[in-house]
Design an enzyme around this catalytic site. Structure first.
Site, PDB file in Angstrom:
ATOM      1  N   SER A   1       0.848  -1.198   0.000  1.00  8.64           N
ATOM      2  CA  SER A   1       0.000   0.000   0.000  1.00  8.64           C
ATOM      3  C   SER A   1       0.876   1.238   0.000  1.00  8.64           C
ATOM      4  CB  SER A   1      -0.907   0.011   1.235  1.00  8.64           C
ATOM      5  OG  SER A   1      -1.704  -1.146   1.275  1.00  8.64           O
TER       6      SER A   1
ATOM      7  N   CYS B   1       2.653   4.642   0.617  1.00  9.54           N
ATOM      8  CA  CYS B   1       2.913   5.415   1.836  1.00  9.54           C
ATOM      9  C   CYS B   1       3.850   6.540   1.449  1.00  9.54           C
ATOM     10  CB  CYS B   1       3.533   4.530   2.920  1.00  9.54           C
ATOM     11  SG  CYS B   1       3.965   5.433   4.438  1.00  9.54           S
TER      12      CYS B   1
ATOM     13  N   ASP C   1      -8.286  -0.667   9.738  1.00  6.80           N
ATOM     14  CA  ASP C   1      -7.709  -0.864   8.410  1.00  6.80           C
ATOM     15  C   ASP C   1      -8.831  -0.821   7.388  1.00  6.80           C
ATOM     16  OD1 ASP C   1      -6.347  -1.721   6.120  1.00  6.80           O
ATOM     17  OD2 ASP C   1      -5.100  -3.143   7.241  1.00  6.80           O
TER      18      ASP C   1
ATOM     19  N   ARG D   1      -8.375  -0.871   4.062  1.00 13.06           N
ATOM     20  CA  ARG D   1      -7.934  -1.338   2.756  1.00 13.06           C
ATOM     21  C   ARG D   1      -8.825  -2.456   2.208  1.00 13.06           C
ATOM     22  NH1 ARG D   1      -1.662  -2.141   4.174  1.00 13.06           N
ATOM     23  NH2 ARG D   1      -2.681  -2.868   6.098  1.00 13.06           N
TER      24      ARG D   1
ATOM     25  N   LYS E   1      -4.460  -9.245   5.623  1.00 15.04           N
ATOM     26  CA  LYS E   1      -4.208  -9.123   4.184  1.00 15.04           C
ATOM     27  C   LYS E   1      -4.279 -10.484   3.516  1.00 15.04           C
ATOM     28  CE  LYS E   1      -0.894  -6.346   2.892  1.00 15.04           C
ATOM     29  NZ  LYS E   1       0.450  -5.779   2.579  1.00 15.04           N
TER      30      LYS E   1
END
Length: 353
Positions: free
Chosen positions: A213, A215, A286, A288, A314
Site C-alpha cells: 500500500s 505510503c 484498516d 484497505r 491481508k
C-alpha cells in the site's frame, strides 16, 4: 530463478472488453457523487421514497446541525457501533468538527439517533472521496438546482463494482536499483485509480508476491515513523533476487488517504496509538480493500502465491477473493521512532512480528 528481463505481456493489453459497470447509469451516478463530495459540494442521497441533501463536513457547506458519522466513530464515542446521526443543540461548525474528530468530547446535550442506510452511504461516500467520514444532512428542498443524486445502494456497492473494472493499460521494462530489470504494468480502474505491477522473471503459480500500500511519508520521504519504506525496499530486493511481482496500490494510510493519515498522526502525537487514531476519525483500524489486487493477480495468471506479509488480515482478504496464499514474513528494522507503531501492529492488529 532467472531474474533477467521477463517476457513482455503486451497480449494482456488488447482484446479486453470493458466492464459493463462503466456504462451503467447507476454506477455513473455514484461515481459522480464521489467527485462532487471530493470537490466539497453537497449531493442528494435517495433511499426508497426518502431523500436527503448531504455535504462533507470538511470543505463543504454546513447544511444543518444534523451530522452523520460512521459506525467506528459512533463506537469511539461510546455509542452503538453503527452509522449514527448526531444533532447538536445549535449550528456550531467547531462543535460539529469536534463531534466528528476530537479524541476527547462529552456528548452532553447532543441528540443521538440511528442513521440507517442514509448515514451509512453518506459516510461511505466521504471515505471514497478521502474526506473525513462525517456529513451534515439537510433538506432536498434546499438543494442547488444542479445537485447530483444517487441511490444509497449504488453508493454502498460502488467500491466492489469499481474493483471489477481494473484492466491493464500500459507496460514497459524498467531497470531497478535493486538489481534486476522489471516488467512494469499499469492497471487502471474505471475512474483512473492505478495499481502498478512490478514483475521480475517468469511468473508462475507459487510466485513471490508483495501487495504494498502506498505510503508517501515512508516510501518517498523516508519517514521513520513507520516501516513501510523499509518493507518496500526489502520486498523489491527479494523479488529482484528470486523473481516475483510487487503490486503497488493506492491505499495510503491503510486506506484513509494522506490527509486523514496526517490527521491521525496528529492524534497519535496526543497519545493515541495508530488503531485508536484511525477509529477516532471514523475509520476502521484498516480500511484497505484487496479485491482490486486480486483482479490484477488474475490478469497476471496467478491464483496461488507466496505473499510477502506479516499481516494475517491481508492474507485472509486475498484468500476471500479466491487467491491461495502462503504467507512469507517480511520483517523490517525496529527503530526508536517506529517501535511503538510496530508494537501496536503486533498487539492490536495481529501482525506476526
Amino acid at each position: 530463478m532467472d531474474t533477467g528481463s521477463p517476457p513482455t505481456r503486451t497480449h494482456m493489453l488488447s482484446g479486453l472488453r470493458p466492464d459493463l459497470s462503466v456504462t451503467d447509469p447507476a454506477f455513473i451516478a455514484a461515481h459522480r457523487l464521489v467527485g462532487e463530495v471530493g470537490a466539497g459540494r453537497p449531493v442528494i442521497l435517495r433511499d426508497g421514497d426518502k431523500a436527503v441533501l448531504a455535504s462533507p463536513l470538511d470543505g463543504g457547506p454546513i447544511l444543518s446541525s444534523d451530522l452523520a458519522v460512521s459506525g467506528p466513530r459512533a463506537g469511539y464515542l461510546g455509542l452503538a457501533e453503527t452509522p449514527t446521526i448526531l444533532t447538536a443543540p445549535a449550528l456550531d461548525a467547531a462543535l460539529l468538527m469536534r463531534l466528528a474528530s476530537a479524541s476527547d468530547i462529552d456528548l452532553g446535550s447532543i441528540a443521538v439517533r440511528e442513521g440507517g442506510a442514509v448515514a451509512h452511504a453518506a459516510t461511505e461516500l466521504a471515505k471514497l472521496a478521502e474526506r473525513l467520514p462525517a456529513m451534515t444532512l439537510g433538506s432536498v428542498a434546499d438543494a442547488p438546482a444542479d445537485s447530483l443524486a444517487a441511490d444509497v445502494r449504488e453508493v454502498l456497492s460502488f467500491r466492489r463494482r469499481l474493483a471489477e473494472t481494473v484492466t491493464p493499460v500500459a507496460t514497459a521494462e524498467v531497470p531497478l536499483a535493486a538489481g534486476a530489470t522489471a516488467n512494469v504494468t499499469a492497471f487502471r480502474n474505471a475512474v483512473g485509480g492505478c495499481i502498478s505491477a512490478v514483475a521480475v522473471g517468469k511468473l508462475s503459480q507459487g510466485s513471490l508476491v508483495r501487495v504494498h500500500s502506498s505510503c508517501v511519508t515512508g516510501d518517498i520521504f523516508g519517514s521513520l515513523k513507520c516501516d513501510c519504506g523499509a518493507q518496500l525496499r526489502l520486498a523489491l530486493e527479494r523479488i529482484a533476487a528470486d523473481g516475483g511481482v510487487l503490486l503497488y496500490t493506492a491505499q495510503e494510510g491503510r486506506g484513509i488517504g494522506l490527509v486523514n493519515k496526517l490527521r491521525a498522526y496528529s492524534l497519535q502525537d496526543r497519545g493515541l496509538d495508530t488503531v485508536d487514531a484511525n477509529i477516532a476519525l471514523g475509520y476502521h483500524d484498516d480500511e484497505r480493500d484487496y479485491a482490486a489486487a486480486a483482479v490484477v493477480l488474475g490478469h497476471l495468471g496467478l491464483s496461488d502465491v507466496r505473499l510477502l506479509t506479516n499481516n494475517p488480515t491481508k492474507a485472509a482478504a486475498l484468500q476471500a477473493c479466491g487467491i491461495t496464499v502462503t504467507p512469507v514474513p517480511l520483517i523490517g528494522p525496529v527503530t526508536p521512532q517506529n517501535a511503538n507503531y510496530l508494537a501496536t501492529k503486533r498487539s492490536r492488529s495481529g501482525h506476526r512480528l
